[in-house]
Write an enzyme that holds these catalytic residues in place. Structure first.
Site, PDB file in Angstrom:
ATOM      1  N   LYS A   1      95.800 100.905  76.990  1.00 48.20           N
ATOM      2  CA  LYS A   1      97.101 101.456  77.405  1.00 48.20           C
ATOM      3  C   LYS A   1      98.150 101.025  76.383  1.00 48.20           C
ATOM      4  CE  LYS A   1      99.809 102.335  81.579  1.00 48.20           C
ATOM      5  NZ  LYS A   1      99.905 103.775  81.447  1.00 48.20           N
TER       6      LYS A   1
ATOM      7  N   GLU B   1      92.274 114.323  80.086  1.00 47.62           N
ATOM      8  CA  GLU B   1      93.264 113.812  81.053  1.00 47.62           C
ATOM      9  C   GLU B   1      94.623 114.388  80.694  1.00 47.62           C
ATOM     10  OE1 GLU B   1      94.105 109.584  80.733  1.00 47.62           O
ATOM     11  OE2 GLU B   1      93.678 109.628  78.591  1.00 47.62           O
TER      12      GLU B   1
ATOM     13  N   LEU C   1      92.180 107.087  79.817  1.00 50.32           N
ATOM     14  CA  LEU C   1      92.612 105.803  80.363  1.00 50.32           C
ATOM     15  C   LEU C   1      92.038 105.678  81.774  1.00 50.32           C
ATOM     16  CD1 LEU C   1      94.587 103.323  79.989  1.00 50.32           C
ATOM     17  CD2 LEU C   1      96.146 104.621  81.428  1.00 50.32           C
TER      18      LEU C   1
ATOM     19  N   TYR D   1     101.324  98.424  77.557  1.00 48.26           N
ATOM     20  CA  TYR D   1     102.260  98.462  78.675  1.00 48.26           C
ATOM     21  C   TYR D   1     101.521  98.723  79.977  1.00 48.26           C
ATOM     22  CZ  TYR D   1     102.021 103.599  78.895  1.00 48.26           C
ATOM     23  OH  TYR D   1     101.582 104.895  79.045  1.00 48.26           O
TER      24      TYR D   1
HETATM   25  N1  PLP Z   1      96.297 108.644  81.677  1.00 53.27           N
HETATM   26  C1  PLP Z   1      97.339 108.385  80.867  1.00 53.27           C
HETATM   27  C2  PLP Z   1      97.291 108.871  79.451  1.00 53.27           C
HETATM   28  C3  PLP Z   1      98.447 107.671  81.337  1.00 53.27           C
HETATM   29  O1  PLP Z   1      99.490 107.406  80.514  1.00 53.27           O
HETATM   30  C4  PLP Z   1      98.462 107.236  82.685  1.00 53.27           C
HETATM   31  C5  PLP Z   1      99.604 106.496  83.233  1.00 53.27           C
HETATM   32  O2  PLP Z   1     100.565 106.208  82.565  1.00 53.27           O
HETATM   33  C6  PLP Z   1      97.370 107.548  83.493  1.00 53.27           C
HETATM   34  C7  PLP Z   1      96.296 108.240  82.951  1.00 53.27           C
HETATM   35  C8  PLP Z   1      97.336 107.124  84.932  1.00 53.27           C
HETATM   36  O3  PLP Z   1      97.153 105.720  85.034  1.00 53.27           O
HETATM   37  P1  PLP Z   1      97.659 104.921  86.318  1.00 53.27           P
HETATM   38  O4  PLP Z   1      96.994 105.566  87.489  1.00 53.27           O
HETATM   39  O5  PLP Z   1      97.164 103.529  86.084  1.00 53.27           O
HETATM   40  O6  PLP Z   1      99.127 105.024  86.355  1.00 53.27           O
END
Ligand code: PLP
Length: 286
Positions: free
Chosen positions: A149, A182, A207, A33
């Site tokens: 993701k 994270e 991620l 996603y």
């Molecule tokens: N880390 C995780 C586990 C996430 O689910 C997300 C966003 O959904 C992020 C980091 C941040 O990613 P982004 O800046 O692309 O929204």
């Protein structure tokens, strides 16, 4: 206003937006996603989100359901039909519908595509950023491929529920070496007492957030010192500032970790400035 969702080629009322019981996303979390910010009716950082989606699909050997530009059209149409000015648009692609069997389905099974969009109150987000949020720490218990993701988010669900029950907004995963990886749905950052911005490297264990990538660019333009390295929970407790980043929150100051105040217990100036400058660097699709 009635919400509209895109499901496999059709725009349908949200209440009737269904996928098949044998969709592999539903049965195996076999899908990926993206979440993009919508600001002023426009999608933010579409190109980067589409690139990451293509990578996630490649890593799981799911075929690209349609060209990224066509996905962009569907996302913009979903935003338009839902009259979203500020909020998010959600895109999910799964390996499709097939008789339940763990191995990939044989033959040509089209991936399933779902897009939804919803409004968020920008004023509420600003008030939250002005107050700052609390986070808790939880043991890292996810699979090692969190760089994909994927919709397989059960550890994240449990971590964020634990945060909620503790009166916090986010949970930071901590690996067996005591290092913060994270958040449950965000990337984690601290600012050291020397003013150095620190966040976990994105080659493994997290991620690669799109917001993280853009914030690194904003920080470099602001002449900030940045270290992409793991930081420990102890270092976070002793930090001058902390914050999280994600498309849904942009830069959100953290003022408490595990109940301990960070810095002076109020949002820090670096987080505030990064938040203020974010949209000067983020890409806004026309
Ligand atoms: N880390 C995780 C586990 C996430 O689910 C997300 C966003 O959904 C992020 C980091 C941040 O990613 P982004 O800046 O692309 O929204």
């Amino acid at each position: 206003m009635s919400r509209i969702a895109y499901v496999n080629g059709r725009y349908v009322p949200h209440a009737h937006a269904m996928v098949h019981v044998e969709d592999r996303g539903y049965q195996f979390a076999d899908g990926v996603y993206e979440v993009c910010e919508v600001r002023g009716g426009r999608m933010i950082d579409e190109r980067r989100h589409m690139e990451r989606l293509a990578r996630s699909l490649r890593e799981l050997q799911i075929s690209q359901p349609m060209p990224p530009s066509a996905l962009g059209v569907v996302m913009r149409e979903t935003i338009r039909r839902n009259k979203v000015r500020d909020g998010i648009v959600y895109l999910q692609v799964t390996r499709g519908v097939a008789r339940r069997d763990h191995v990939f389905p044989e033959g040509e099974v089209p991936p399933s595509v779902v897009v939804t969009a919803r409004s968020a109150d920008p004023g509420k987000a600003e008030r939250q950023a002005a107050d700052g949020i609390a986070v808790i720490t939880v043991p890292e218990n996810r699979w090692p491929r969190v760089d994909i993701k994927s919709v397989s988010l059960l550890p994240n669900v449990l971590a964020k529920q634990a945060a909620k029950e503790a009166g916090a907004r986010e949970a930071w995963f901590v690996d067996t070496d005591g290092m913060v990886t994270e958040g449950g749905s965000t990337n984690a950052w601290i600012v050291t007492m020397d003013g150095v911005l620190v966040t976990h490297p994105a080659d493994i264990g997290i991620l690669r957030g799109i917001t993280r990538t853009v914030v690194l660019e904003v920080a470099s333009r602001q002449g900030l010192r940045v270290e992409e390295r793991a930081f420990s929970v102890e270092e976070a407790y002793a930090a001058r500032e902390a914050f999280i980043t994600a498309a849904s929150t942009i830069v959100m100051p953290v003022v408490r970790i595990d109940g301990r105040p960070i810095g002076n217990g109020h949002p820090g100036s670096i987080a505030r400035d990064l938040r203020a400058a974010f949209h000067e660097v983020a890409e806004i699709a026309l």
